[in-house]
Design a protein around this motif. Sequence first.
Motif, PDB file in Angstrom:
ATOM      1  N   GLY A  31       0.808  -1.207   0.000  1.00  0.00           N
ATOM      2  CA  GLY A  31       0.000   0.000   0.000  1.00  0.00           C
ATOM      3  C   GLY A  31       0.845   1.262   0.000  1.00  0.00           C
ATOM      4  N   LYS A  32       2.152   1.122   0.242  1.00  0.00           N
ATOM      5  CA  LYS A  32       3.088   2.246   0.190  1.00  0.00           C
ATOM      6  C   LYS A  32       4.095   2.011  -0.935  1.00  0.00           C
ATOM      7  CE  LYS A  32       4.833   4.244   3.834  1.00  0.00           C
ATOM      8  NZ  LYS A  32       4.151   5.507   4.103  1.00  0.00           N
ATOM      9  N   TRP A  33       4.644   3.090  -1.438  1.00  0.00           N
ATOM     10  CA  TRP A  33       5.815   3.000  -2.295  1.00  0.00           C
ATOM     11  C   TRP A  33       7.019   2.852  -1.372  1.00  0.00           C
ATOM     12  CZ3 TRP A  33       5.682   3.314  -7.701  1.00  0.00           C
ATOM     13  CH2 TRP A  33       4.440   3.622  -8.254  1.00  0.00           C
ATOM     14  N   VAL A  34       8.008   2.088  -1.793  1.00  0.00           N
ATOM     15  CA  VAL A  34       9.202   1.846  -0.976  1.00  0.00           C
ATOM     16  C   VAL A  34      10.436   1.987  -1.855  1.00  0.00           C
ATOM     17  CG1 VAL A  34      10.488   0.125   0.372  1.00  0.00           C
ATOM     18  CG2 VAL A  34       7.994   0.288   0.608  1.00  0.00           C
ATOM     19  N   TYR A  35      11.425   2.716  -1.334  1.00  0.00           N
ATOM     20  CA  TYR A  35      12.753   2.746  -1.952  1.00  0.00           C
ATOM     21  C   TYR A  35      13.708   2.000  -1.041  1.00  0.00           C
ATOM     22  CZ  TYR A  35      13.250   5.708  -6.128  1.00  0.00           C
ATOM     23  OH  TYR A  35      13.250   6.197  -7.406  1.00  0.00           O
ATOM     24  N   LEU A  36      14.407   1.012  -1.591  1.00  0.00           N
ATOM     25  CA  LEU A  36      15.485   0.333  -0.879  1.00  0.00           C
ATOM     26  C   LEU A  36      16.805   0.875  -1.409  1.00  0.00           C
ATOM     27  CD1 LEU A  36      14.267  -3.381  -0.885  1.00  0.00           C
ATOM     28  CD2 LEU A  36      13.969  -1.645   0.895  1.00  0.00           C
ATOM     29  N   LEU A  37      17.591   1.437  -0.502  1.00  0.00           N
ATOM     30  CA  LEU A  37      18.861   2.052  -0.829  1.00  0.00           C
ATOM     31  C   LEU A  37      19.979   1.175  -0.259  1.00  0.00           C
ATOM     32  CD1 LEU A  37      20.355   4.741  -1.793  1.00  0.00           C
ATOM     33  CD2 LEU A  37      20.125   5.486   0.580  1.00  0.00           C
ATOM     34  N   ALA A  62       8.253  11.051   1.620  1.00  0.00           N
ATOM     35  CA  ALA A  62       7.154  10.735   2.538  1.00  0.00           C
ATOM     36  C   ALA A  62       5.861  11.406   2.099  1.00  0.00           C
ATOM     37  CB  ALA A  62       7.517  11.144   3.959  1.00  0.00           C
ATOM     38  N   ALA A  63       5.944  12.630   1.596  1.00  0.00           N
ATOM     39  CA  ALA A  63       4.758  13.343   1.125  1.00  0.00           C
ATOM     40  C   ALA A  63       4.118  12.636  -0.063  1.00  0.00           C
ATOM     41  CB  ALA A  63       5.125  14.777   0.750  1.00  0.00           C
ATOM     42  N   ARG A  64       4.870  11.765  -0.713  1.00  0.00           N
ATOM     43  CA  ARG A  64       4.369  10.989  -1.853  1.00  0.00           C
ATOM     44  C   ARG A  64       4.117   9.531  -1.472  1.00  0.00           C
ATOM     45  NH1 ARG A  64       4.423  13.311  -6.498  1.00  0.00           N
ATOM     46  NH2 ARG A  64       5.236  15.412  -6.643  1.00  0.00           N
ATOM     47  N   ASN A  65       3.890   9.271  -0.181  1.00  0.00           N
ATOM     48  CA  ASN A  65       3.579   7.921   0.308  1.00  0.00           C
ATOM     49  C   ASN A  65       4.707   6.939   0.007  1.00  0.00           C
ATOM     50  OD1 ASN A  65       1.922   5.979   1.617  1.00  0.00           O
ATOM     51  ND2 ASN A  65       1.139   5.273  -0.351  1.00  0.00           N
ATOM     52  N   CYS A  66       5.950   7.409   0.104  1.00  0.00           N
ATOM     53  CA  CYS A  66       7.108   6.566  -0.181  1.00  0.00           C
ATOM     54  C   CYS A  66       8.037   6.531   1.028  1.00  0.00           C
ATOM     55  CB  CYS A  66       7.862   7.084  -1.404  1.00  0.00           C
ATOM     56  SG  CYS A  66       9.259   6.037  -1.881  1.00  0.00           S
ATOM     57  N   GLN A  67       8.354   5.331   1.483  1.00  0.00           N
ATOM     58  CA  GLN A  67       9.262   5.127   2.606  1.00  0.00           C
ATOM     59  C   GLN A  67      10.616   4.678   2.090  1.00  0.00           C
ATOM     60  OE1 GLN A  67       8.993   5.447   6.183  1.00  0.00           O
ATOM     61  NE2 GLN A  67      11.180   5.178   5.815  1.00  0.00           N
ATOM     62  N   ILE A  68      11.667   5.319   2.577  1.00  0.00           N
ATOM     63  CA  ILE A  68      13.041   4.957   2.228  1.00  0.00           C
ATOM     64  C   ILE A  68      13.611   4.075   3.332  1.00  0.00           C
ATOM     65  CG2 ILE A  68      15.368   5.840   1.778  1.00  0.00           C
ATOM     66  CD1 ILE A  68      13.995   8.554   1.137  1.00  0.00           C
ATOM     67  N   PHE A  69      14.408   3.077   2.935  1.00  0.00           N
ATOM     68  CA  PHE A  69      15.173   2.266   3.875  1.00  0.00           C
ATOM     69  C   PHE A  69      16.592   2.136   3.339  1.00  0.00           C
ATOM     70  CE2 PHE A  69      10.833   0.756   4.414  1.00  0.00           C
ATOM     71  CZ  PHE A  69      10.680   0.866   5.793  1.00  0.00           C
ATOM     72  N   GLY A  70      17.581   2.456   4.173  1.00  0.00           N
ATOM     73  CA  GLY A  70      18.954   2.153   3.839  1.00  0.00           C
ATOM     74  C   GLY A  70      19.249   0.722   4.267  1.00  0.00           C
ATOM     75  N   VAL A  71      20.012  -0.011   3.456  1.00  0.00           N
ATOM     76  CA  VAL A  71      20.329  -1.407   3.768  1.00  0.00           C
ATOM     77  C   VAL A  71      21.812  -1.653   3.524  1.00  0.00           C
ATOM     78  CG1 VAL A  71      19.792  -3.841   3.327  1.00  0.00           C
ATOM     79  CG2 VAL A  71      18.027  -2.095   2.932  1.00  0.00           C
ATOM     80  N   SER A  72      22.502  -2.175   4.545  1.00  0.00           N
ATOM     81  CA  SER A  72      23.888  -2.598   4.363  1.00  0.00           C
ATOM     82  C   SER A  72      24.109  -3.872   5.173  1.00  0.00           C
ATOM     83  CB  SER A  72      24.869  -1.506   4.809  1.00  0.00           C
ATOM     84  OG  SER A  72      24.989  -1.492   6.214  1.00  0.00           O
ATOM     85  N   VAL A  73      25.298  -4.438   5.046  1.00  0.00           N
ATOM     86  CA  VAL A  73      25.621  -5.676   5.755  1.00  0.00           C
ATOM     87  C   VAL A  73      26.121  -5.410   7.177  1.00  0.00           C
ATOM     88  CG1 VAL A  73      26.090  -6.917   3.606  1.00  0.00           C
ATOM     89  CG2 VAL A  73      27.979  -5.789   4.815  1.00  0.00           C
ATOM     90  N   ASP A  74      26.076  -4.154   7.612  1.00  0.00           N
ATOM     91  CA  ASP A  74      26.462  -3.803   8.985  1.00  0.00           C
ATOM     92  C   ASP A  74      25.379  -4.229   9.971  1.00  0.00           C
ATOM     93  OD1 ASP A  74      28.915  -1.996   8.551  1.00  0.00           O
ATOM     94  OD2 ASP A  74      27.436  -1.126   7.201  1.00  0.00           O
ATOM     95  N   SER A  75      25.744  -4.310  11.244  1.00  0.00           N
ATOM     96  CA  SER A  75      24.773  -4.640  12.291  1.00  0.00           C
ATOM     97  C   SER A  75      23.960  -3.406  12.675  1.00  0.00           C
ATOM     98  CB  SER A  75      25.496  -5.162  13.540  1.00  0.00           C
ATOM     99  OG  SER A  75      26.144  -4.092  14.210  1.00  0.00           O
TER     100      SER A  75
END
Length: 195
Positions: A31-37, A62-75
Amino acid sequence: MSLVGKPAPLFTLEGYHNGEFVSVSLEKLRGKWVYLLFYPLDFTFVCPTEVLAFSRDAHEFAARNCQIFGVSVDSKYTHKAWVDAPRERGGLGGSLNYPLLADLTKEVSRAYGVLDEQAGVALRGLFLINPEGVIVHETTNFLPVGRSSREALRTLKAFQYVSQHTNEVCPADWDEGKDTMVATPEGAAQYLATH
């Protein structure tokens, strides 16, 4: 192999955001747009410039119903240390406007096809997932070159536009307020004749 047009690989990852450890399930974000970074590592060189640029613009996503998540192999603990460290010590300065997720097992980076197996880190992968859970855009950079949050925002606007105007397409360099094209031979001819 491209993941565009395919369901986004699901995951649940722990991370860090707003002074707390969090758990994020991609499936619960329907139901949301998602960016995986995806990015290689915390406390490195190009990574903080990208992560901070997307944080600067996070309110526009966020104003466009999009959630960003940063992803790396760090803890998640390394994420906390990086966010909390001052910028003059290579940190992010105490705040970030989206969560950083920990892909310690490297399974998510591998599922999205961005894991550099030899280096053991993710390449600079960027994936836009629509509200139905389908990947509509992906781009991957090798380690030395960062991505543009402004271009990612422009791309989000374009995909949101065409999702609401199914007989139209967005030509090169399209941005909000510019002309689109009707997706027919006549529409293309008209657009090309006037631009």
